[in-house]
Design an enzyme around this catalytic site. Sequence first.
Site, PDB file in Angstrom:
ATOM      1  N   CYS A  38      -2.205   9.142   4.151  1.00  0.00           N
ATOM      2  CA  CYS A  38      -2.157   8.777   2.734  1.00  0.00           C
ATOM      3  C   CYS A  38      -3.433   9.246   2.045  1.00  0.00           C
ATOM      4  CB  CYS A  38      -1.977   7.283   2.597  1.00  0.00           C
ATOM      5  SG  CYS A  38      -3.152   6.385   3.588  1.00  0.00           S
ATOM      6  N   GLU A  75       0.871  -1.188   0.000  1.00  0.00           N
ATOM      7  CA  GLU A  75       0.000   0.000   0.000  1.00  0.00           C
ATOM      8  C   GLU A  75       0.898   1.224   0.000  1.00  0.00           C
ATOM      9  OE1 GLU A  75      -3.225  -0.387   0.013  1.00  0.00           O
ATOM     10  OE2 GLU A  75      -3.373  -2.501   0.599  1.00  0.00           O
TER      11      GLU A  75
END
Length: 964
Positions: free
Chosen positions: A748, A714
């Site tokens: 993020c 990720e």
Amino acid sequence: MGRLSVSPDQLDRQILGLGERFHREMAGQMASHVREYLLKEGRDVPALLSAAIKAAAGSLTAPVATRTMQKNVALMAGKFILGANAGEALPQLKALWKEGTAFTVGMLGEATASDAEGEDYKTRYLDLIDNLPAEIATWPADPRMETNHLGPLPRTNVSVKVSAMDPYLDPVDPVGSVDRLERRILPLFQHAKKSGVFVNLDLETWAMHDITFDLFERIVLGPEFKDWPHVGIVVQTYLRTAAGDVDRLVALAERRGAPITVRLVKGAYWDYEVAHAQQLGLPCPVFTEKSASDANYEALTIRLLENVDAIHSAFASHNLRSLAHAMAVADGLGLPPNAYEIQMLYGMAEPERRTMRTLGRRVRVYAPVGQMLPGVGYLVRRLLENTGNEGFLRLSHHENVDIHALMQRPRPREDINAGLQAVPPPAGLDSPFRNCGVLHFEDRAVTSAFGDTVERIRKTFPLQIPVVVGKLRAGGARMHRECPSDTSVCVAEIAMADCADADAAVEAAYRAWPAWRDRPVRERAELLERLADRLTADRIDLAALQCWEVAKPWREADADVAEAIDFCRYYARQALLELAPRPQGRRTSGEDNVLWYEGRGPCVVISPWNFPLAILCGMSTAALVAGNPVLIKPSSQAAAIGYGLFERMLQVGFPPDVVHFLPGSGRVVGARLVSHPLVAQIAFTGSREVGLGIVETAAKTSDDAPQVKRVVCEMGGKNAIIIDDDADLDEAVLGVMKSAFGYAGQKCSACSRVLVVGTAYDPFVRRFVEACRSLPIGPAHRPSTHLPPVIDRSAFERLTAVIKDPGPGARPLFVGQAPAGGHFVPPAVFEVADPAHRLMQEELFGPVVALMKVDSFDQALEVANQTRFALTGAVYSRSPAHLEEARRRFRVGNLYLNRGSTGALVDRQPFGGFKMSGIGTKAGGPNYLLFFADPRCASENTMRRGVVPNSPEKVRRPGDAPNQ
Ligand code: NAD
């Protein structure tokens, strides 16, 4: 103080008598507006409201339609709103006075995004307070409106909407919030006293409840107002805590020796409170049944009237049963009619109002003043409130009303004295998954426990964080972790694992793997459930440490711990569903096919610092429950938090050879772990650069590797929020603020590009820049902080350099001031025109936002997709067609419509992106665990010499296969 000695049945008889009287008085009357707008046959209230909202936005595509619609809505709003300001309201107020109706003037206002907006709101109140009394003083006297049982009443009465005074009121910081509010509200009281104006503090949502009460208490106990009787506050009887509010106010009035007015209402935010509590997993502050609020209204009516020397009661309701009850109780106590008053909403219940006047009661209407179109929020709440199926106005204004039915005593099923109910904990692994919810910061006990823990933990620094490979290893190189908010504080001394530690850990994990893999899934899942219980028990400690080590503000730190707990419980349940053996394919006689999943081998877990517990916990528990030993390599900036998780894993029973803890340099120990041949899997979350390096290294399979490595990876994002030209700017500004500056933009999912369509650009920029100016910057351990420092010196230097020189083509719209002493970076907003600009392409990971004006929604989508990342995105729009188009064309892993881009919850918003944001896995969602396991299928021929024993076929159950 008197005690009511009349029995409930006697009261009921009297109430029925009053009801019949009302009915006669009101015969043939019906509020024209109610008929016209609420009850007209075939009138669809939701459609009416949505048209109103659209018109308020002023941006329907056809200008003519817009104008007509706006005119209609303004007309409708004009029935319920007096005028835009004090001057415009005066003729209506005079008309009310003339007919014998008193009033309280409230200023409409919805979300406040900045100090400037709060200040403007205050100024408009001052305008009312300073300018109304002179004119009103010239009106003829009317003793009924100007005196109560305790003495004279001011003619001018204003109701102050507290939440619109400041953008950063938060129960997490009760003292700070009251301080902030006092700056704006105290001057209103001072001017009011000077001009002889009554001031009432209105109550809105539950989150504002304690703050409003504390502020009120502080002001009315202060030397300036201690003996000033013309102050009031609201009690909402739909709140489970309302009885406590009445007790508190009675005590307060007695303490100061001067009366207080209490406006008793049912409460106007019921839908919101229920949904909000449900979404966040909080105890629901309101009763679930309407009749419970009605019953509570009656109970508190008695309590208020029994304290008539301390309290002047204002019964604000359109429900004639509630009002008749108040009148009957007052009679029962032998009180004169002027010992209380009745309040109603302007434009809503004229026949009721008239009837009450005829019966000699003082009636005061709540008279809103403000811009018609932005006032639609108020309108919507009122219309919904009064047109709901149980709304009294709706019931009472239909023909053939049965007055006996309307005057029935409310008989709720729920206990109105039960108080606030805590959300019950989950009932074990076989109960369905539920998000654990955030801490209930509205509860002062929670807030002070959190504050105490933050201080207590500070005293334990520096924490000693070891390397643990089967057993503890101290010694060797160490690293000091400083607190980002205050670099003089050393939070932890961290032992640095080296390559030998990495090798030893991998080998031990490899040896432990077969036994762990072959343990029944349910046993592993039970360990996850136990870990969740443990994290829940210690959640404040774990969150408080985050405030210091990674500078997470309170709410953000708590949310991270909540997410970690959710991961444990979710993956435990998913493992039973997804990994356990199940019959496979079409059922066929003579053949038994079973599919199941099993662990692949040692899994290296490499995590970032920004969700220091949740991400580490999520990746580790997914790997573990799927049957893999794990090698935890926490981020160096968050090793103490990582160790907090690791310790608890061992405490709840994860075997020491199955979990290993290797803090240290990513480039050294991280890289060694990734390349080790015995490692079967890497679960990584972090930056694109490191992620791609790991994918590349893992792709090389050495001769001695027992299998091909798999990587769950990720990475970063460059997330955009689109503001359509018809967006609700109240919501959009607040949503972008939270998404861009929550945790200083170091998520993020953070928003770092804002694309604003056409006419919305200028108003959005104006409000957004003002909002940035008011953003409270400070140390994360202080509850008042909304913008904390960034993670370390190097992030500080990188971001400061970008803000100083963002490159050609970026025009600074706002750069704030940052305090000294920590790694504080101010909020910075730049306007750019080129989608390829560095600010539109690079993940900066800080409080830096690029704004771009686009011509159309279509262009907004194009620009939004013009990046290598595809993690999150959000759209604010009122156009269903545009929202639908965004669903199709806005290519991100997590798309949010009419909300901010951050704050995904396990199960509800499975999280993860694609393109350069990730390989397409979704943490906290279905099928995630499958990435951590190898599927196996076994097929048995069950036919014996042409005969099928156990016909039609044998169905295997979980527990039959080897790993069950
Ligand atoms: P980072 O990539 O610098 O570090 C992540 C981890 O990798 C750390 O534990 C680090 O020690 C380790 N590491 C560094 N070099 C390594 C190497 N050569 N080999 C093995 N391991 C190595 O990221 P960060 O600064 O900790 O976190 C911020 C980044 O994480 C941002 O890019 C953010 O977008 C991303 N992130 C993504 C998600 C998501 O779900 N997509 C969630 C959170 C954070």
